[in-house]
Design an enzyme around this catalytic site. Structure first.
Site, PDB file in Angstrom:
ATOM      1  N   GLY A 116      -2.979  -2.224  -7.291  1.00  0.00           N
ATOM      2  CA  GLY A 116      -2.243  -3.495  -7.308  1.00  0.00           C
ATOM      3  C   GLY A 116      -2.246  -4.122  -8.694  1.00  0.00           C
ATOM      4  N   ASP A 117      -3.365  -3.986  -9.397  1.00  0.00           N
ATOM      5  CA  ASP A 117      -3.447  -4.564 -10.751  1.00  0.00           C
ATOM      6  C   ASP A 117      -2.530  -3.809 -11.714  1.00  0.00           C
ATOM      7  OD1 ASP A 117      -5.400  -6.180  -9.645  1.00  0.00           O
ATOM      8  OD2 ASP A 117      -7.004  -4.787 -10.196  1.00  0.00           O
ATOM      9  N   GLY A 134       4.702   1.156  -0.227  1.00  0.00           N
ATOM     10  CA  GLY A 134       5.398   0.769  -1.452  1.00  0.00           C
ATOM     11  C   GLY A 134       5.319  -0.713  -1.705  1.00  0.00           C
ATOM     12  N   GLY A 179       0.820  -1.209   0.000  1.00  0.00           N
ATOM     13  CA  GLY A 179       0.000   0.000   0.000  1.00  0.00           C
ATOM     14  C   GLY A 179       0.851   1.254   0.000  1.00  0.00           C
ATOM     15  N   THR A 180       0.572   2.168   0.949  1.00  0.00           N
ATOM     16  CA  THR A 180       1.294   3.454   0.959  1.00  0.00           C
ATOM     17  C   THR A 180       2.789   3.291   1.289  1.00  0.00           C
ATOM     18  OG1 THR A 180       0.590   3.728   3.234  1.00  0.00           O
ATOM     19  CG2 THR A 180      -0.727   4.842   1.576  1.00  0.00           C
TER      20      THR A 180
HETATM   21  N1  LIG Z   1      -2.570   5.670  -1.302  1.00  0.00           N
HETATM   22  C1  LIG Z   1      -1.570   5.401  -2.174  1.00  0.00           C
HETATM   23  N2  LIG Z   1      -0.815   6.403  -2.673  1.00  0.00           N
HETATM   24  C2  LIG Z   1       0.169   6.174  -3.555  1.00  0.00           C
HETATM   25  N3  LIG Z   1       0.493   4.950  -4.018  1.00  0.00           N
HETATM   26  C3  LIG Z   1      -0.214   3.908  -3.566  1.00  0.00           C
HETATM   27  C4  LIG Z   1      -1.287   4.059  -2.625  1.00  0.00           C
HETATM   28  N4  LIG Z   1      -1.820   2.852  -2.389  1.00  0.00           N
HETATM   29  C5  LIG Z   1      -1.118   1.977  -3.145  1.00  0.00           C
HETATM   30  N5  LIG Z   1      -0.153   2.599  -3.847  1.00  0.00           N
HETATM   31  C6  LIG Z   1       0.799   2.006  -4.795  1.00  0.00           C
HETATM   32  O1  LIG Z   1       0.184   0.888  -5.407  1.00  0.00           O
HETATM   33  C7  LIG Z   1       0.914  -0.300  -5.118  1.00  0.00           C
HETATM   34  C8  LIG Z   1      -0.054  -1.463  -4.926  1.00  0.00           C
HETATM   35  O2  LIG Z   1      -0.943  -1.128  -3.869  1.00  0.00           O
HETATM   36  P1  LIG Z   1      -1.508  -2.187  -2.821  1.00  0.00           P
HETATM   37  O3  LIG Z   1      -0.418  -2.737  -1.997  1.00  0.00           O
HETATM   38  O4  LIG Z   1      -2.614  -1.464  -2.114  1.00  0.00           O
HETATM   39  O5  LIG Z   1      -2.040  -3.337  -3.790  1.00  0.00           O
HETATM   40  P2  LIG Z   1      -3.295  -4.313  -3.643  1.00  0.00           P
HETATM   41  O6  LIG Z   1      -3.550  -4.561  -2.203  1.00  0.00           O
HETATM   42  O7  LIG Z   1      -3.031  -5.448  -4.534  1.00  0.00           O
HETATM   43  O8  LIG Z   1      -4.432  -3.355  -4.252  1.00  0.00           O
HETATM   44  P3  LIG Z   1      -5.800  -3.666  -5.028  1.00  0.00           P
HETATM   45  O9  LIG Z   1      -6.227  -5.070  -4.692  1.00  0.00           O
HETATM   46  O10 LIG Z   1      -6.731  -2.605  -4.487  1.00  0.00           O
HETATM   47  O11 LIG Z   1      -5.508  -3.457  -6.460  1.00  0.00           O
HETATM   48  C9  LIG Z   1       1.750   0.030  -3.893  1.00  0.00           C
HETATM   49  O12 LIG Z   1       2.930  -0.759  -3.855  1.00  0.00           O
HETATM   50  C10 LIG Z   1       2.056   1.509  -4.091  1.00  0.00           C
HETATM   51  O13 LIG Z   1       3.175   1.682  -4.961  1.00  0.00           O
HETATM   52  O1  LIG Z   2     -13.084 -10.238  -5.575  1.00  0.00           O
HETATM   53  P1  LIG Z   2     -11.698 -10.238  -6.188  1.00  0.00           P
HETATM   54  O2  LIG Z   2     -11.666 -10.993  -7.481  1.00  0.00           O
HETATM   55  O3  LIG Z   2     -10.624 -10.635  -5.233  1.00  0.00           O
HETATM   56  O4  LIG Z   2     -11.349  -8.705  -6.535  1.00  0.00           O
HETATM   57  C1  LIG Z   2     -12.174  -7.984  -7.400  1.00  0.00           C
HETATM   58  C2  LIG Z   2     -11.759  -6.537  -7.406  1.00  0.00           C
HETATM   59  O5  LIG Z   2     -11.870  -5.910  -6.120  1.00  0.00           O
HETATM   60  O6  LIG Z   2     -10.402  -6.447  -7.813  1.00  0.00           O
HETATM   61  C3  LIG Z   2     -10.189  -5.290  -8.600  1.00  0.00           C
HETATM   62  C4  LIG Z   2      -9.194  -4.381  -7.924  1.00  0.00           C
HETATM   63  O7  LIG Z   2      -7.987  -5.071  -7.718  1.00  0.00           O
HETATM   64  C5  LIG Z   2     -11.544  -4.647  -8.817  1.00  0.00           C
HETATM   65  O8  LIG Z   2     -11.683  -4.230 -10.142  1.00  0.00           O
HETATM   66  C6  LIG Z   2     -12.532  -5.729  -8.434  1.00  0.00           C
HETATM   67  O9  LIG Z   2     -13.760  -5.243  -7.961  1.00  0.00           O
END
Ligand SMILES: Nc1ncnc2c1ncn2[C@@H]1O[C@H](COP(=O)(O)OP(=O)(O)OP(=O)(O)O)[C@@H](O)[C@H]1O
Ligand SMILES: O=P(O)(O)OC[C@@]1(O)O[C@H](CO)[C@@H](O)[C@@H]1O
Length: 328
Positions: free
Chosen positions: A254-255, A228, A225-226
């Site tokens: 994350g995607d 990195g 998340g924030t």
């Molecule tokens: N609030 C934020 N501000 C700036 N960059 C962010 C923030 N949140 C996430 N990021 C960036 O996005 C990357 C991926 O975020 P995160 O770890 O939240 O992934 P995730 O949990 O797989 O997210 P999601 O499932 O919502 O796509 C982080 O490593 C960071 O570089």
């Molecule tokens: O329910 P899952 O499949 O774990 O996640 C689905 C989802 O949260 O993942 C994407 C963000 O990463 C969104 O577009 C979507 O709604």
């Protein structure tokens, strides 16, 4: 450049509802709403297409509301290999508050069965040796926990590389398979779910990621998340900080990071450059709502600004902060 294939078993239309502050248990009045075709693998495909990569989207899609996905595929020239199933693709509600806090309500989607899995496996027969397959997101009810691992094995047999972003029981199956994926990107919470304990301590987190890499996963990325993300490969371990903090919806960051990893794997980038690419993709996606990148020049500019440090220094820095805290 070779084609990247994405697999999304449980896509979603993301309904982002904006409001000043969410009052749980009360009547809340929204100020705006938007809808984006989504689901993890669809988001990866969309971002990769913006970067100019040739992409084929595989997976399942409800026949009753496929139009927004079809429009996205047509607009970005993404090859549509999604199998149509009876019923609707789910709508996931993302509640976005003014301070940037997002609450996800991910609904169950259409159910699926072994017949769907067999058809998907057949469709993945078009994957060529050396191509990259990105498998992301949850599985619909009705599929065994091994579904993702079985699809991964199917394309690995064909000589393809696999990048996996899944969690829970499907992640456990993927990590128990005889052939491991080439790359994985859990977030901290997902990795904790797999190891079965808290990884709040940086050294513990880095050790868990290094242990997975030592088992033969060429690239292990833990997003934080924030804070990195931590990137581990045979080149070493580095942490990349976000370029700037975002107060908008972080859904799909994350995607975008996974899409950046995919582009780095296709181009054969070394670890530090991979960390910069993936972090820049996440930052670039966060500039606008929806699973989209701005222009290539803007992404390149962000890439040049990504700060990276050796994971060992990152761990030491936390120790120093703790010591200072104890002294004050
Ligand atoms: N609030 C934020 N501000 C700036 N960059 C962010 C923030 N949140 C996430 N990021 C960036 O996005 C990357 C991926 O975020 P995160 O770890 O939240 O992934 P995730 O949990 O797989 O997210 P999601 O499932 O919502 O796509 C982080 O490593 C960071 O570089
Ligand atoms: O329910 P899952 O499949 O774990 O996640 C689905 C989802 O949260 O993942 C994407 C963000 O990463 C969104 O577009 C979507 O709604």
């Amino acid at each position: 450049m070779s084609r990247v294939h994405t697999v999304t078993l449980n896509p979603a239309i993301d309904q982002t509802v904006s409001l000043p502050h969410l009052a749980v248990g009360e009547v809340n009045r929204a100020t705006a709403v938007r809808h984006d075709p989504g689901g993890k693998g669809i988001n990866v495909a969309s971002v990769l297409a913006d970067w100019g990569v040739s992409v084929a989207a595989h997976g399942l899609l409800g026949r009753a509301n496929a139009a927004p996905f079809e429009a996205l595929f047509a607009q970005k020239s993404i090859a549509d290999r999604m199998l149509r199933v009876a019923g609707e693709t789910r709508t996931n509600v993302k509640i976005l508050e003014e301070d940037g806090r997002t609450t996800d309500l991910n609904l169950p989607g259409f159910p699926a069965d072994e017949g769907h899995l067999a058809a998907l496996a057949e469709g993945l027969g078009s994957v060529a040796a050396g191509e990259l397959v990105v498998i992301s997101g949850s599985q619909p009810a009705g599929l065994p926990a091994s579904a993702t691992a079985r699809l991964a094995a199917r394309v690995q047999e064909r000589g393809a590389r696999v990048l996996c972003d899944v969690s829970g029981a499907p992640l456990a199956e993927v990590l128990a398979a005889p052939v491991l994926p080439d790359a994985i990107k859990p977030n901290r919470h997902e990795l904790e779910g797999w190891v079965g304990r808290s990884l709040a301590d940086r050294a513990d987190l880095a050790a868990a990621a290094a242990a997975l890499a030592a088992r033969g996963i060429a690239l292990v990325v833990v997003s934080l998340g924030t804070e990195g993300a931590l990137f581990v490969s045979s080149d070493g371990a580095v942490v990349a900080r976000p370029v700037q903090l975002s107060r908008g919806s972080t859904v799909g960051a994350g995607d975008a990071m996974v899409a950046g990893l995919a582009s780095a794997l296709v181009e054969g980038l070394p670890l530090r450059a991979t960390a910069a690419r993936a972090t820049a993709f996440a930052a670039a996606k966060l500039q606008n709502p929806g699973p989209h990148l701005p222009g290539v020049d803007q992404v390149r500019a962000l890439e040049a600004r990504v700060e990276r440090m050796a994971a060992a220094d990152w761990i030491r820095a936390a120790g120093r902060t703790a010591d200072q805290g104890e002294r004050t």
